[in-house]
Each structure stands twice: as structure tokens, then as C-alpha cells.
Design an enzyme around this catalytic site. Structure first.
Site, PDB file in Angstrom:
ATOM      1  N   GLU A 112      11.271  -1.364 -63.089  1.00  0.00           N
ATOM      2  CA  GLU A 112      12.640  -1.854 -62.978  1.00  0.00           C
ATOM      3  C   GLU A 112      13.615  -0.981 -63.748  1.00  0.00           C
ATOM      4  O   GLU A 112      13.252  -0.269 -64.677  1.00  0.00           O
ATOM      5  CB  GLU A 112      12.742  -3.297 -63.456  1.00  0.00           C
ATOM      6  CG  GLU A 112      12.472  -3.454 -64.918  1.00  0.00           C
ATOM      7  CD  GLU A 112      12.549  -4.898 -65.369  1.00  0.00           C
ATOM      8  OE1 GLU A 112      12.981  -5.753 -64.584  1.00  0.00           O
ATOM      9  OE2 GLU A 112      12.182  -5.146 -66.515  1.00  0.00           O
TER      10      GLU A 112
ATOM     11  N   CYS B 253       2.647   0.071 -70.251  1.00  0.00           N
ATOM     12  CA  CYS B 253       2.736   0.861 -71.482  1.00  0.00           C
ATOM     13  C   CYS B 253       1.446   0.668 -72.272  1.00  0.00           C
ATOM     14  O   CYS B 253       0.906  -0.434 -72.343  1.00  0.00           O
ATOM     15  CB  CYS B 253       3.927   0.407 -72.320  1.00  0.00           C
ATOM     16  SG  CYS B 253       4.110   1.390 -73.835  1.00  0.00           S
TER      17      CYS B 253
ATOM     18  N   CYS C 274      19.491   1.625 -67.729  1.00  0.00           N
ATOM     19  CA  CYS C 274      18.295   1.652 -68.558  1.00  0.00           C
ATOM     20  C   CYS C 274      17.126   1.894 -67.612  1.00  0.00           C
ATOM     21  O   CYS C 274      16.926   1.132 -66.671  1.00  0.00           O
ATOM     22  CB  CYS C 274      18.187   0.293 -69.238  1.00  0.00           C
ATOM     23  SG  CYS C 274      16.646   0.072 -70.101  1.00  0.00           S
TER      24      CYS C 274
ATOM     25  N   CYS D 290      16.133  -4.526 -71.546  1.00  0.00           N
ATOM     26  CA  CYS D 290      15.557  -4.091 -70.280  1.00  0.00           C
ATOM     27  C   CYS D 290      14.030  -4.072 -70.365  1.00  0.00           C
ATOM     28  O   CYS D 290      13.444  -4.188 -71.427  1.00  0.00           O
ATOM     29  CB  CYS D 290      16.070  -2.728 -69.872  1.00  0.00           C
ATOM     30  SG  CYS D 290      16.818  -1.741 -71.142  1.00  0.00           S
TER      31      CYS D 290
ATOM     32  N   CYS E   2       2.951  -3.203 -78.115  1.00  0.00           N
ATOM     33  CA  CYS E   2       3.741  -3.907 -79.134  1.00  0.00           C
ATOM     34  C   CYS E   2       3.697  -5.407 -78.833  1.00  0.00           C
ATOM     35  O   CYS E   2       3.749  -5.811 -77.678  1.00  0.00           O
ATOM     36  CB  CYS E   2       5.177  -3.396 -79.149  1.00  0.00           C
ATOM     37  SG  CYS E   2       5.266  -1.620 -79.462  1.00  0.00           S
TER      38      CYS E   2
ATOM     39  N   CYS F 291       6.555  -7.276 -76.655  1.00  0.00           N
ATOM     40  CA  CYS F 291       7.117  -6.581 -75.494  1.00  0.00           C
ATOM     41  C   CYS F 291       6.335  -6.876 -74.220  1.00  0.00           C
ATOM     42  O   CYS F 291       5.109  -6.764 -74.194  1.00  0.00           O
ATOM     43  CB  CYS F 291       7.111  -5.077 -75.772  1.00  0.00           C
ATOM     44  SG  CYS F 291       7.631  -4.097 -74.367  1.00  0.00           S
TER      45      CYS F 291
HETATM   46  N1  SAH Z   1       8.754   2.466 -75.514  1.00  0.00           N
HETATM   47  C1  SAH Z   1      10.049   2.772 -75.998  1.00  0.00           C
HETATM   48  C2  SAH Z   1      11.136   2.483 -75.001  1.00  0.00           C
HETATM   49  C3  SAH Z   1      11.004   1.221 -74.217  1.00  0.00           C
HETATM   50  S1  SAH Z   1      11.200  -0.272 -75.130  1.00  0.00           S
HETATM   51  C4  SAH Z   1      10.310   2.043 -77.311  1.00  0.00           C
HETATM   52  O1  SAH Z   1       9.521   1.196 -77.670  1.00  0.00           O
HETATM   53  O2  SAH Z   1      11.293   2.383 -77.956  1.00  0.00           O
HETATM   54  C5  SAH Z   1      12.957  -0.290 -75.311  1.00  0.00           C
HETATM   55  C6  SAH Z   1      13.504  -1.305 -76.268  1.00  0.00           C
HETATM   56  O3  SAH Z   1      13.303  -2.636 -75.823  1.00  0.00           O
HETATM   57  C7  SAH Z   1      12.841  -1.139 -77.599  1.00  0.00           C
HETATM   58  O4  SAH Z   1      13.680  -1.073 -78.694  1.00  0.00           O
HETATM   59  C8  SAH Z   1      12.037  -2.356 -77.606  1.00  0.00           C
HETATM   60  O5  SAH Z   1      11.714  -2.637 -78.871  1.00  0.00           O
HETATM   61  C9  SAH Z   1      12.936  -3.383 -76.929  1.00  0.00           C
HETATM   62  N2  SAH Z   1      12.256  -4.630 -76.612  1.00  0.00           N
HETATM   63  C10 SAH Z   1      10.990  -4.770 -76.217  1.00  0.00           C
HETATM   64  N3  SAH Z   1      10.658  -6.076 -76.135  1.00  0.00           N
HETATM   65  C11 SAH Z   1      11.748  -6.798 -76.509  1.00  0.00           C
HETATM   66  C12 SAH Z   1      12.034  -8.196 -76.640  1.00  0.00           C
HETATM   67  N4  SAH Z   1      11.122  -9.117 -76.369  1.00  0.00           N
HETATM   68  N5  SAH Z   1      13.254  -8.570 -77.050  1.00  0.00           N
HETATM   69  C13 SAH Z   1      14.193  -7.640 -77.329  1.00  0.00           C
HETATM   70  N6  SAH Z   1      13.993  -6.303 -77.228  1.00  0.00           N
HETATM   71  C14 SAH Z   1      12.780  -5.879 -76.809  1.00  0.00           C
HETATM   72 FE1  SF4 Z   2       5.610   0.191 -75.071  1.00  0.00          FE
HETATM   73 FE2  SF4 Z   2       7.102  -1.990 -75.225  1.00  0.00          FE
HETATM   74 FE3  SF4 Z   2       6.100  -0.926 -77.433  1.00  0.00          FE
HETATM   75 FE4  SF4 Z   2       8.083   0.349 -76.125  1.00  0.00          FE
HETATM   76  S1  SF4 Z   2       8.222  -1.632 -77.116  1.00  0.00           S
HETATM   77  S2  SF4 Z   2       6.144   1.244 -76.935  1.00  0.00           S
HETATM   78  S3  SF4 Z   2       7.557  -0.179 -73.986  1.00  0.00           S
HETATM   79  S4  SF4 Z   2       4.891  -1.824 -75.742  1.00  0.00           S
END
Ligand code: SAH
Ligand code: SF4
Length: 360
Positions: free
Chosen positions: A95, A123, A116, A344, A127, A130
Site C-alpha cells: 500500500e 518486513c 508514503c 502508513c 518490531c 508494527c
Molecule cells: N522500516 C522503516 C520504515 C517503515 S515504518 C522504519 O521502521 O523506519 C515507518 C514508520 O511507521 C516508522 O517510524 C514506524 O515506526 C511507524 N509505525 C509502525 N507501526 C506503527 C504504529 N502501530 N503506530 C504508529 N506508527 C507506527
Molecule cells: Fe519493519 Fe515495521 Fe520495524 Fe519498520 S517498523 S522495520 S516496517 S517491522
């Protein structure tokens, strides 16, 4: 040649296309004409490139494809954040999110139309907060699939995109070569022409790739997903911290800043009772000061199946005020409505699957 065996012409850089046009040799202006058809006039077929000789159009069609990704669903409305769900040629789903001009991006008003975009299907970094990490990693996106997200969003929305954040699904620096190639195409005057200063790559902290990026000539912006100010807190929610701890990550950031003479941004999701204590705010200020970095606070956005909660509004404001009291330039993303305004890359793939009739 089958469609699958053909190279997508939108994955080529200008000199590469020039080289491919050497046998048999074409006049030197041909590559420019073709790029114009692809990125300015947005031709979807070589047949439409009417100022090329018919024989060349046929040869190009024989050798190359012009890919396009299909939008299978749009969430949100014209004047708010809109999510575009795409089905790739192999049935995978990704997306992109369009954040219209004048909406609050990280708490700051922006007059730019931002997209975005995703860089991987899933991934591998897992995390704990996420959605993209929950279902593991499927594959890297190719450069043309990254570029095509922008082209498809522009086509569907009628908007000209002039700001880009790599914050969708996936870890951009884990797909370094395809992402850098895509950025060159996006940035080039013969490509989409988006200025490097309006392109931000976000990373969870891949130390070797941050150093590699520091040595690249492009002056794009870098955001670091920190989300914890001590190793104990960060390791609890970001497994990558066990490989590259905070000090190792900050040293790589020192190197980046020294090379690029550029300010970094720290992203910091606020999760109640996990990383929102005053002490974390104080330590985060120290890290930010060391690098002259800005901080974007993002209230945790609920993900189906996860039990984390966002802190109260009061606690969010308190965290912000501690950073500001330490002289840090910080913003807090204040979201008005439902899920669609949120971060996003947050749709779970399970929910997505029913939208795609491809090879799933
Ligand atoms: N993998 C890269 C880019 C994708 S994630 C990274 O981790 O930076 C992009 C952003 O979305 C990151 O800052 C991530 O922490 C945030 N994000 C992920 N899950 C989220 C959530 N549940 N609520 C708010 N932001 C979130
Ligand atoms: Fe991967 Fe989500 Fe962690 Fe970014 S925040 S590295 S997309 S698991």
C-alpha cells in the site's frame, strides 16, 4: 520473449537505456524521447510513442515491458489521507498513502502533497508495534514497483506528488540497491523530478547501510525510527536493537551527519507504559542534542491483534514538553479521526488478502 522474462523499462537509468539502444545504434536523442514518453506523458505502451520509428517501437516491445501496478482498493476521501492498496503482478499486496497538501504531517503543516510508499512486501525486522513486521518478510520490491506506486497514485488522484516518505511497508535500507535505483529515477529531471530534499528514507537502524547511504552522492533526508531511548526499552520493542544497540546506531548517525552536514529526524512512537516515561524523554533529548536531530513523536496507532495502547493526551503533551524544555525541536502528530489518518503501512495483510484476486 515472455512478459515475465522482459525487463521493465522503468527500472532503467538513463545511461543504461542509452546503452541498450546501441545495438543497432539509435540516434543519441532516442533515450530522452523514450524517458519523456514514460515519465512526462506516462505512456502505457510502446505503440503510443508515435515519434519513434515503427521498427524501434516493435523492437522495444520485444525486449521490454512497461509495468503498471493495479489499485485494488482506495480508503479515505478526496480531501483527507487516502490509502491505496495495490496488487502486484505476482499477487502480492502493498500500500501507499497519499497525505494531501495542508494536512498535518508529523504535527507540521505541509503545503506539499506527500506519498508514503512501500519498499518490501512484509518486513523481516519484526518490531513489536508494527503491522508490517507481524507477518514476516515476503520479498523486496523492484525499482519499477517503487516508482510505479507514485505514478499510480498520481494517476488515481490527479495530484502531482512533490514530497515522498519511505515509511510504508518494509525496511528501505534492507532493499538498498532497488531503493537507491528507484530514488535516482524519482529524483532525475528525466524521471519524476522530485527534489532530493523532498525525499525522506526512514530506517529502523541498519547501521552498515546508514554508513553506506552517507557515502552516496544524493542528498536525501534520513529519519531514524528510535522508539526507545535506552537499550532496555528499545530492545523490548525492536529486535534490531540487539544487533545494533543505541550507541552503535548513534555513532552511525554521527558519521552520517558529519558526511552530509544534514539534520536527521528521530521518529518516536509513544506507547503507554513502554517508552513514554519522563526519563525516556530526558535521554531522548540527550541523543537528539548530540546529533542536532529533530524529533517526531507519533502516538501509537492501534493494530488489530496487538495489545499496546497510546498514552493519554496529557502524557503525550508532557513528553513533548520535556523535549522542548531541553531545547529540542520536536513535534507531536495530532490525529483527528479514525485509522485512516494514522501511520502508513498499517493494514494487516490478512485483512488485505480478500481484496486481491491475483495468484494468492
Ligand atoms: N522500516 C522503516 C520504515 C517503515 S515504518 C522504519 O521502521 O523506519 C515507518 C514508520 O511507521 C516508522 O517510524 C514506524 O515506526 C511507524 N509505525 C509502525 N507501526 C506503527 C504504529 N502501530 N503506530 C504508529 N506508527 C507506527
Ligand atoms: Fe519493519 Fe515495521 Fe520495524 Fe519498520 S517498523 S522495520 S516496517 S517491522
Amino acid at each position: 520473449m515472455t512478459a515475465a522474462a522482459k525487463i521493465d523499462i522503468k527500472s532503467l537509468l538513463f545511461p543504461e537505456l542509452q546503452e541498450k539502444l546501441q545495438e543497432p545504434a539509435e540516434p543519441s536523442y532516442r533515450a530522452g524521447q523514450i524517458m519523456d514518453w514514460l515519465y512526462k506523458k506516462r505512456a502505457g505502451a510502446f505503440e503510443q510513442m508515435t515519434d519513434l520509428p515503427q521498427s524501434l517501437r516493435a523492437r522495444l516491445a520485444e525486449k521490454f515491458s512497461i509495468g503498471k501496478i493495479d489499485i485494488v482498493r482506495v480508503l479515505g476521501s478526496r480531501d483527507t489521507t487516502r490509502k491505496f492498496l495495490f496488487c502486484l503482478s505476482d499477487g502480492n499486496l502493498i500500500e501507499s498513502v497519499l497525505i494531501p497538501a495542508s494536512s498535518a504531517l508529523y504535527g507540521e503543516k505541509s503545503d506539499r502533497r506527500t506519498v508514503c510508499i512501500s519498499t518490501q512486501v512484509g518486513c523481516a525486522y519484526g518490531c513489536k508495534f508494527c503491522a508490517s513486521g507481524l507477518e514476516g518478510f515476503s520479498r523486496n520490491l523492484r525499482a519499477n514497483e517503487i516508482v510505479d506506486q507514485i505514478i499510480a497514485v498520481e494517476r488515481a488522484s490527479g495530484e502531482k506528488i512533490d514530497n515522498l516518505v519511505f515509511m510504508g511497508m518494509g525496511e528501505p535500507l534492507a532493499n538498498f540497491d532497488h531503493v537507491m535505483r528507484a530514488i535516482r529515477i524519482i529524483n532525475a529531471p528525466w524521471g519524476l523530478g522530485i527534489g532530493a530534499r523532498h525525499i525522506t528514507v526512514s530506517t529502523s537502524g541498519l547501521v552498515p547501510q546508514i554508513k553506506k547511504l552517507a557515502n552516496e552522492p544524493l542528498h536525501i533526508r534520513l529519519a531514524i525510527s528510535l522508539h526507545g531511548a535506552t537499550d532496555a526499552v528499545r530492545s523490548q520493542i525492536m529486535p534490531i536493537n540487539r544487533r545494533y544497540n543505541i550507541e552503535t546506531l548513534l555513532s552511525a548517525c554521527d558519521y552520517y551527519v558529519a558526511r552530509k552536514k544534514q539534520r536527521l529526524t528521530f521518529e518516536y512512537i509513544l506507547i503507554a507504559g513502554v517508552n513514554d516515561a519522563d526519563e525516556q524523554a530526558r535521554l531522548l533529548s540527550r541523543h537528539a542534542r548530540r546529533l542536532s536531530a529533530k524529533v517526531n513523536l507519533i502516538p501509537y496507532n492501534r493494530i488489530e491483534g496487538l495489545s499496546w495502547l497510546r498514552p493519554s493526551q496529557n502524557q503525550q503533551e508532557r513528553f513533548l514538553s520535556i523535549l522542548r524544555a531541553h531545547g529540542i525541536s520536536a513535534t507531536l502528530r495530532r490525529e483527528k479521526g479514525g485509522d485512516i489518518d494514522a501511520a502508513c503501512g498499517q493494514l494487516r495483510l490478512q485483512t488485505k488478502r480478500k481484496f486481491c484476486s491475483g495468484a494468492l
